[in-house]
Design an enzyme around this catalytic site. Structure first.
Site, short mmCIF file in Angstrom:
data_model
loop_
_atom_site.label_atom_id
_atom_site.label_comp_id
_atom_site.label_asym_id
_atom_site.label_seq_id
_atom_site.Cartn_x
_atom_site.Cartn_y
_atom_site.Cartn_z
N LYS A 122 0.83 -1.20 0.00
CA LYS A 122 0.00 0.00 0.00
C LYS A 122 0.87 1.26 0.00
O LYS A 122 0.55 2.25 -0.68
CB LYS A 122 -0.93 0.01 1.22
CG LYS A 122 -1.81 1.26 1.33
CD LYS A 122 -2.71 1.45 0.12
CE LYS A 122 -3.51 2.75 0.18
NZ LYS A 122 -4.53 2.77 1.24
N LYS A 143 -0.37 11.50 5.61
CA LYS A 143 -0.11 10.40 6.55
C LYS A 143 0.54 9.23 5.82
O LYS A 143 1.52 8.63 6.30
CB LYS A 143 -1.42 9.99 7.21
CG LYS A 143 -1.30 8.85 8.22
CD LYS A 143 -1.66 7.49 7.64
CE LYS A 143 -3.11 7.40 7.24
NZ LYS A 143 -3.48 6.02 6.79
#
Length: 294
Positions: A171, A239
């Protein structure tokens, strides 16, 4: 039918839980936002008043949470999932977090006889709504196979990419490529427009050649229109870029362009674009060229 607990009914979790209901699962949901829980109940799910209520009797427990602190609190903290979950339960975390946090969760699960998968997703809100997410899972094959009906209900593609934490590394790589592609498409738009070229026609040509990408396919019109309504917010990509750079340090590799993309995303936040779509990197590139408002 399988009883599921779904914890985290935000912009991604809510449509995912709804799609699981539509697929025939019995879904009990919990979120700090009572309105989100009520909406799931209206969609055919069940409402829970606490984490313990949600996972009582569940064969599969799912979390979809914003960041590492939320996962640590909700899963490992006081009153969290692992205080109540029964041995043998399959636990799937769809959150995007650091690989080492997923490994920590897996180790805690192993001590309690809980089967754990980290399974971050790609596709944004539209992918969640339309059940076409890409799912990258870390764990063991038997648990991945057991989770397949869940993955089929919320996604289009699912793959076991390695041991615990591996899903998070994939990811991170995904977010690196997505952020880099947005940055380059933004630069292409600025170059085309500043050169007096028909940017729409130019991007149409690019989208049909070797430069083609999913981002060019889906986002070029909204970027040209400066429509930055969030499908995936800059704050979340910020983030994720932190996870990318942290993973690079852990692996001992250099990601020079990754650092540039992270800086652009940080600049977007500093310019007040945190709640905008990550395609708003175009605004950052425009300001660097003195072309904002053009």
């Amino acid at each position: 039918m399988t009883d599921l607990a779904f914890i985290g009914l935000g912009i991604m979790g809510a449509p995912m839980a709804r799609n699981l209901v539509r697929a025939g699962f019995t879904v009990t949901g919990y979120d700090l936002d009572a309105a989100a829980v009520a909406r799931l109940a209206e969609d055919g799910g069940k409402a829970a008043g606490s984490i313990a209520d949600a996972i009582h009797g569940a064969e599969i427990v799912i979390t979809m949470l914003p960041a590492d602190p939320h996962v640590e609190a909700v899963v490992l903290g006081e009153g969290g999932v692992f205080e109540t979950i029964k041995p043998g339960t399959l636990f799937i975390d769809f959150s995007t977090i650091k690989p080492e946090t997923s490994q920590k969760v897996a180790e805690a699960g192993a001590h309690q006889g809980v089967r754990v998968l980290d399974a971050p997703v790609s596709g944004g809100e539209a992918g969640a709504v339309n059940a076409v997410l890409s799912i990258m899972a870390g764990g063991i094959r038997a648990d991945f196979d057991a989770a397949k009906p869940v993955f089929d209900a919320v996604g289009k593609v699912a793959a076991l990419v390695g041991p615990h934490g591996a899903g998070q590394v994939v990811k991170a790589a995904n977010q690196l490529v997505v952020g880099g592609t947005y940055a380059l498409v933004a630069e292409a738009i600025v170059l085309l427009e500043a050169s007096g070229v028909d940017a729409r026609a130019g991007l149409d040509v690019l989208a049909g050649g070797l430069a083609a990408s999913r981002i060019l396919e889906l986002k070029r019109e909204s970027m040209l229109a400066r429509d930055f309504r969030p499908g995936f917010r800059i704050d979340l990509h910020h983030k994720d870029m932190g996870i990318v750079l942290d993973a690079a340090r852990q692996a001992g590799v250099s990601l020079p362009f990754g650092h540039q993309v992270a800086a652009l995303v940080q600049a977007a936040r500093a310019q007040g674009l945190g709640d905008s779509d990550h395609s708003a990197l175009l605004s950052v590139v425009e300001r660097l060229s003195g072309r904002e408002g053009n």
